[in-house]
Design an enzyme around this catalytic site. Structure first.
Site, mmCIF file in Angstrom:
data_model
loop_
_atom_site.group_PDB
_atom_site.id
_atom_site.type_symbol
_atom_site.label_atom_id
_atom_site.label_comp_id
_atom_site.label_asym_id
_atom_site.label_seq_id
_atom_site.Cartn_x
_atom_site.Cartn_y
_atom_site.Cartn_z
ATOM 1 N N TYR A 157 -27.255 55.178 -22.835
ATOM 2 C CA TYR A 157 -27.079 54.019 -23.710
ATOM 3 C C TYR A 157 -27.622 54.199 -25.118
ATOM 4 O O TYR A 157 -27.317 53.400 -26.004
ATOM 5 C CB TYR A 157 -27.682 52.786 -23.030
ATOM 6 C CG TYR A 157 -26.902 52.425 -21.791
ATOM 7 C CD1 TYR A 157 -25.675 51.789 -21.884
ATOM 8 C CD2 TYR A 157 -27.358 52.795 -20.528
ATOM 9 C CE1 TYR A 157 -24.928 51.492 -20.756
ATOM 10 C CE2 TYR A 157 -26.625 52.501 -19.389
ATOM 11 C CZ TYR A 157 -25.408 51.859 -19.513
ATOM 12 O OH TYR A 157 -24.657 51.577 -18.387
ATOM 13 N N PHE B 121 -31.034 42.764 -13.827
ATOM 14 C CA PHE B 121 -29.762 42.014 -13.935
ATOM 15 C C PHE B 121 -28.606 42.971 -14.119
ATOM 16 O O PHE B 121 -28.800 44.143 -14.336
ATOM 17 C CB PHE B 121 -29.838 40.987 -15.072
ATOM 18 C CG PHE B 121 -30.158 41.565 -16.428
ATOM 19 C CD1 PHE B 121 -29.148 42.030 -17.264
ATOM 20 C CD2 PHE B 121 -31.474 41.646 -16.873
ATOM 21 C CE1 PHE B 121 -29.442 42.546 -18.516
ATOM 22 C CE2 PHE B 121 -31.777 42.160 -18.122
ATOM 23 C CZ PHE B 121 -30.769 42.611 -18.947
#
Length: 418
Positions: free
Chosen positions: A128, A418
Site C-alpha cells: 500500500y 476492519f
C-alpha cells in the site's frame, strides 16, 4: 498463444454480490462457497457504488470495498475517512493492475466527497505504500504468565471501590457504544464503530459463517456507578498432569476510559480461577498492561507490527484538524505519486491552533505523502525517517522541528480490525 480478455472494473450490483463474495473468500483463502446466513449478514455492509469488482467476462476476479468512517486526530477531533477493506485479487489474475485501477477509482471518489484521509489494515506490508499509504499506528499483543505476575492471589474486587460484573450481549449493545465513543474522542488513531460492529461481536449477526460461541463480557463500574470499562474474553479448558490447570483467557477486546478501569479489568482477568495465561488481544505498543503488574516481565510480547495505515487526501485539512503542544512553523514539500494532494505547504502551528496553506518559499523538508501520514498521527519520528533516507532535510534541523510539532506524548492506537 492464449489471449487475455479485457477486465472490467466497476461497482458491483446487488445481483453480483454472491459472485463478489465468492471471489472475496477465495482471495482470503477461505472456502469459496459462502453460506446463506453469512451472505445475508454481509449484505448489510453493501453500499451501492462503494463495493468494486473486477470482472473477467461474468466472473468476479478481484474485490474492493470502502465505507464511511471517522478517524480521531491528535487532540480528539474526528476527521472524515474513506475506510478500505475486502481487498483481494484472485491468484489467476495477479499482476494485471487490477488493484491499482480499483484503488485509483475509490480514492478519486473519496477526494471528491471531501474525505480527509483514507484508512486500511494491511494484510501485507509492501503493497500500500505504492498508493500513498503509510503505517501510522502499531499493534502489540502480550501473553501474561499469571503465576509470575506477582498479583495478590486473594484479589477479589477493585481497590478503588468500583466493581466488576459479568454481563450479557444485550448489556454490551446497550452500554458499549457510548463507552467506545468516550474512548475514541480521547484516543488518536481510534475509528468509529457502526451498530453492525456491536451486533457481530455479540452474536446477533454472523459475519464469518462459523458457529457462534458467546464469550464472557466483564463490565467495570466506578464507585459512583459510572461505566468506565468493558472487556470481551474467552477461555479454553486445558489441564496438565496431576490435575494442574493450564487454561488461557484470550481477550477479544478491552476498552477503558480511565487508568483505574484499565487496571481493574486486567487484574480481574489475571485473577480468574484456573487461568494461567492471559492473551491481551490488540493493544497499543505503550499500553499500561505490563506495568500494571508487580512483575512487568510476566507480560511477554508475542506480536508487534504495523496496524492502521493512513493515506492523506487533504494535507491542509489533516494538519489543521489536529492539535499541537509546541509552537513553530515549517514548509513541507509533499510528494504524492497519486496526484491527489501533493505540493508545497506551510504549516504554522501552536497550542491555540494551526493553519496550513500552499507555499511558494523553499521547502524545509521533503517527504512522501505516506510518511506524512505516519507523522500526522504522532507516532513516527522525522529524525528517524531522515536517517532511513525516507525524508530529506532541505534545511538543517528541519526534521527536529517537525518532531517537536507533531510527535505526541502517548502513541496513537487503533483498537479495531476492519
Amino acid at each position: 498463444m492464449s489471449r487475455r480478455t479485457e477486465i472490467d472494473v466497476r461497482p458491483i450490483t446487488e445481483a453480483e454480490f454472491p459472485d463478489w463474495n465468492r471471489a472475496l473468500n477465495t482471495g482470503f483463502l477461505q472456502p469459496p462457497a459462502v453460506a446463506a446466513e453469512q451472505l445475508e449478514a454481509r449484505r448489510r455492509q453493501f453500499v451501492p457504488g462503494r463495493s468494486l469488482g473486477a470482472f473477467d467476462g461474468d466472473r468476479c476476479v478481484a474485490t474492493f470495498r470502502s465505507f464511511d468512517q471517522e478517524l480521531t486526530a491528535v487532540g480528539g477531533v474526528p476527521v472524515r475517512a474513506d475506510a478500505i477493506s475486502n481487498v483481494t485479487v484472485t491468484a489467476t489474475h495477479r499482476r494485471r493492475g487490477l488493484l491499482t485501477r480499483m484503488m485509483a477509482q475509490d480514492l478519486a471518489a473519496a477526494k471528491e466527497r471531501g474525505d480527509v484521509v483514507a484508512t486500511l489494515i494491511a494484510a501485507e506490508y509492501p503493497i500500500y505504500g505504492r498508493y500513498g499509504f503509510g503505517p501510522a499506528t502499531t499493534m502489540t499483543e502480550w501473553a501474561v504468565d499469571v503465576p509470575r505476575a506477582g498479583l495478590d492471589p486473594r484479589w477479589a474486587a477493585p481497590e478503588d471501590g468500583g466493581r466488576i460484573d459479568l454481563v450479557d450481549g444485550d448489556d454490551v449493545r446497550k452500554l458499549g457504544p457510548e463507552l467506545h465513543e468516550r474512548l475514541r474522542r480521547a484516543q488518536p488513531g481510534a475509528v468509529s464503530r457502526a451498530e453492525l460492529w456491536w451486533q457481530s461481536r455479540t452474536g446477533v449477526v454472523n459475519m464469518n459463517g462459523t458457529p457462534w460461541t458467546e464469550p464472557y463480557y466483564a463490565l467495570y463500574r466506578s464507585a459512583d456507578g459510572e461505566v468506565e470499562g468493558m472487556a470481551s474474553y474467552r477461555t479454553d479448558d486445558h489441564w496438565g498432569g496431576a490435575k494442574q490447570p493450564l487454561n488461557t483467557a484470550t481477550v477479544d477486546w478491552l476498552i477503558a476510559v480511565t487508568p483505574v478501569a484499565e487496571r481493574a479489568l486486567w487484574h480481574y482477568l489475571c485473577s480468574v480461577d484456573w487461568v494461567q495465561t492471559v492473551k491481551s488481544g490488540w493493544r497499543s505498543p505503550d499500553d499500561l498492561l505490563p506495568h500494571l503488574l508487580p512483575d512487568p516481565r510476566a507480560a511477554r510480547i508475542t506480536t508487534q507490527a504495523d496496524w492502521l495505515w493512513v493515506r492523506i487526501l487533504d494535507v491542509a485539512g489533516a494538519l489543521e484538524a489536529r492539535t499541537y503542544e509546541g509552537q513553530g512553523s515549517v514548509v513541507l514539500e509533499v510528494v504524492d505519486r497519486g496526484g491527489l494532494t501533493g505540493g508545497r505547504w506551510r504549516l504554522e502551528a501552536g497550542p491555540d491552533g494551526a493553519s496550513c496553506a500552499p507555499a511558494t518559499e523553499s521547502a524545509h523538508l521533503t517527504l512522501d505523502v505516506g510518511d506524512l501520514a505516519a507523522l500526522w498521527l504522532g507516532d513516527a519520528s522525522a529524525v528517524r525517517l531522515a536517517a532511513l533516507g525516507r525524508v530529506r532535510e532541505e534545511r538543517a534541523g528541519a526534521a527536529r522541528v517537525v518532531d517537536a510539532l507533531l510527535r505526541t506524548s502517548r502513541r496513537p492506537w487503533c483498537p479495531d480490525m476492519f
